[in-house]
Design a protein around this motif. Sequence first.
Motif, PDB file in Angstrom:
ATOM      1  N   ALA A 192       0.832  -1.203   0.000  1.00 62.12           N
ATOM      2  CA  ALA A 192       0.000   0.000   0.000  1.00 62.12           C
ATOM      3  C   ALA A 192       0.865   1.251   0.000  1.00 62.12           C
ATOM      4  CB  ALA A 192      -0.934  -0.010   1.207  1.00 62.12           C
ATOM      5  N   ALA A 193       1.898   1.264   0.841  1.00 61.76           N
ATOM      6  CA  ALA A 193       2.794   2.417   0.896  1.00 61.76           C
ATOM      7  C   ALA A 193       3.497   2.624  -0.439  1.00 61.76           C
ATOM      8  CB  ALA A 193       3.823   2.219   2.014  1.00 61.76           C
ATOM      9  N   THR A 194       3.878   1.527  -1.087  1.00 61.66           N
ATOM     10  CA  THR A 194       4.542   1.615  -2.388  1.00 61.66           C
ATOM     11  C   THR A 194       3.608   2.198  -3.436  1.00 61.66           C
ATOM     12  OG1 THR A 194       5.947  -0.286  -1.871  1.00 61.66           O
ATOM     13  CG2 THR A 194       5.695   0.289  -4.195  1.00 61.66           C
ATOM     14  N   ILE A 195       2.354   1.763  -3.421  1.00 63.65           N
ATOM     15  CA  ILE A 195       1.373   2.286  -4.373  1.00 63.65           C
ATOM     16  C   ILE A 195       1.211   3.796  -4.204  1.00 63.65           C
ATOM     17  CG2 ILE A 195      -1.104   2.304  -4.917  1.00 63.65           C
ATOM     18  CD1 ILE A 195      -1.052  -0.759  -4.312  1.00 63.65           C
ATOM     19  N   LEU A 196       1.098   4.245  -2.960  1.00 63.08           N
ATOM     20  CA  LEU A 196       0.949   5.677  -2.710  1.00 63.08           C
ATOM     21  C   LEU A 196       2.182   6.449  -3.158  1.00 63.08           C
ATOM     22  CD1 LEU A 196      -0.736   5.751   0.823  1.00 63.08           C
ATOM     23  CD2 LEU A 196      -1.820   5.756  -1.435  1.00 63.08           C
ATOM     24  N   GLN A 197       3.349   5.890  -2.926  1.00 60.74           N
ATOM     25  CA  GLN A 197       4.582   6.581  -3.293  1.00 60.74           C
ATOM     26  C   GLN A 197       4.753   6.665  -4.804  1.00 60.74           C
ATOM     27  OE1 GLN A 197       8.392   4.649  -2.551  1.00 60.74           O
ATOM     28  NE2 GLN A 197       9.201   6.574  -1.756  1.00 60.74           N
ATOM     29  N   LEU A 198       4.459   5.571  -5.504  1.00 59.01           N
ATOM     30  CA  LEU A 198       4.697   5.536  -6.939  1.00 59.01           C
ATOM     31  C   LEU A 198       3.611   6.227  -7.745  1.00 59.01           C
ATOM     32  CD1 LEU A 198       5.971   1.876  -7.484  1.00 59.01           C
ATOM     33  CD2 LEU A 198       7.321   3.976  -7.425  1.00 59.01           C
ATOM     34  N   GLY A 202      -1.635   8.521  -5.165  1.00 58.29           N
ATOM     35  CA  GLY A 202      -2.832   8.491  -4.344  1.00 58.29           C
ATOM     36  C   GLY A 202      -3.769   7.362  -4.708  1.00 58.29           C
ATOM     37  N   ALA A 203      -4.662   7.027  -3.759  1.00 58.49           N
ATOM     38  CA  ALA A 203      -5.646   5.965  -3.980  1.00 58.49           C
ATOM     39  C   ALA A 203      -6.756   6.099  -2.951  1.00 58.49           C
ATOM     40  CB  ALA A 203      -4.998   4.587  -3.861  1.00 58.49           C
ATOM     41  N   THR A 204      -7.952   5.683  -3.327  1.00 61.96           N
ATOM     42  CA  THR A 204      -9.064   5.625  -2.391  1.00 61.96           C
ATOM     43  C   THR A 204      -9.051   4.274  -1.684  1.00 61.96           C
ATOM     44  OG1 THR A 204     -10.579   4.667  -4.011  1.00 61.96           O
ATOM     45  CG2 THR A 204     -10.444   7.082  -3.909  1.00 61.96           C
ATOM     46  N   GLU A 242      -9.039  -3.156  -4.017  1.00 63.87           N
ATOM     47  CA  GLU A 242      -9.007  -3.940  -5.258  1.00 63.87           C
ATOM     48  C   GLU A 242      -7.585  -4.319  -5.632  1.00 63.87           C
ATOM     49  OE1 GLU A 242     -10.379  -3.577  -9.963  1.00 63.87           O
ATOM     50  OE2 GLU A 242     -10.776  -1.940  -8.540  1.00 63.87           O
ATOM     51  N   ARG A 243      -6.661  -3.383  -5.491  1.00 65.36           N
ATOM     52  CA  ARG A 243      -5.268  -3.658  -5.853  1.00 65.36           C
ATOM     53  C   ARG A 243      -4.636  -4.716  -4.964  1.00 65.36           C
ATOM     54  NH1 ARG A 243      -2.460   0.446  -8.284  1.00 65.36           N
ATOM     55  NH2 ARG A 243      -0.669  -0.960  -8.164  1.00 65.36           N
ATOM     56  N   ALA A 278       5.186  -2.006 -11.904  1.00 63.61           N
ATOM     57  CA  ALA A 278       3.928  -2.679 -12.252  1.00 63.61           C
ATOM     58  C   ALA A 278       4.228  -4.148 -12.505  1.00 63.61           C
ATOM     59  CB  ALA A 278       3.289  -2.053 -13.482  1.00 63.61           C
ATOM     60  N   SER A 279       3.284  -4.991 -12.111  1.00 61.50           N
ATOM     61  CA  SER A 279       3.447  -6.432 -12.295  1.00 61.50           C
ATOM     62  C   SER A 279       2.054  -7.044 -12.413  1.00 61.50           C
ATOM     63  CB  SER A 279       4.205  -7.037 -11.107  1.00 61.50           C
ATOM     64  OG  SER A 279       4.588  -8.368 -11.345  1.00 61.50           O
ATOM     65  N   VAL A 280       1.827  -7.811 -13.467  1.00 62.83           N
ATOM     66  CA  VAL A 280       0.537  -8.468 -13.681  1.00 62.83           C
ATOM     67  C   VAL A 280       0.777  -9.972 -13.726  1.00 62.83           C
ATOM     68  CG1 VAL A 280      -1.465  -8.733 -15.182  1.00 62.83           C
ATOM     69  CG2 VAL A 280      -0.372  -6.493 -14.943  1.00 62.83           C
TER      70      VAL A 280
END
Length: 254
Positions: free
Chosen positions: A23-29, A32-34, A40-41, A122-124
């Motif tokens: 979560a912290a990585t998502i916010l940093q990269l 922002g996110a709800t 979902e992520r 990103a990684s899928v």
Amino acid sequence: MDNKPLKTPPPYPIASVDHALRAATILQLEGGATVAQLAERLGVARSTAHRILAMLVYRDFAVQGEDRVYRAGPVLELAAHSQSLVSRLRAVALPHLHRLVGLLDETTNLIVRTGDTVRFIASVECRQALRVGSREGMVFPAHRTTAGLLLLAELPDEELTELYGDSHADDIDLGRLRTELRRLRRNGFAVNRERSERGLVAIGVLVCDRDGTALAGLSVSLPSVRYDAQQLPSLVATLEAAARGVERDLADQA
């Protein structure tokens, strides 16, 4: 090339810690996110995502704006009011990563370099039972990864010397690295056979801007038991087509 151990997952992973770090990585990269987007992520319930964000806010890893969007806090030192190149790259590349997974049924990644390390932005994952898991947010030595090697190959010789001079003298043969990078630059792609992680093979190509400057690496990762060298030309061609698609979309956005 060096004797450092390969990166392996911990024997007893703690899911809650992993979720918080991701979560912290998502916010940093991404800026922002709800709660709903983060749930979902991460693949968790909204209540779980809310608790994770509340703890990140408490520890100053995140802040919540009046728009109810969570953004990176002071600890992460992100310039949160402008969309970074990394964020735009990720947003543009994700549809192409998903299409690659549909075509190849293997995990795909987008990687950027910072100094002598690379970060998976990103990684899928594919849906096969035996698969390479998401590496999103993870950091590896650049010379251990396909994308890292390709990005290093784009550097002027003096910059490469600054990165791998005295500080790496004991564990990296700079002359051998230069030789390898020249070969990769000629080939235009790289293959990593268990160099970064045991049991993993990765093939990568570059993503460049309209001036030809390398921005990132696009790769596919698969278990080594499923890798067939005869498929390499087809894999590289598919990756190249996806990389050109990312470049076109990025240019259109600009």
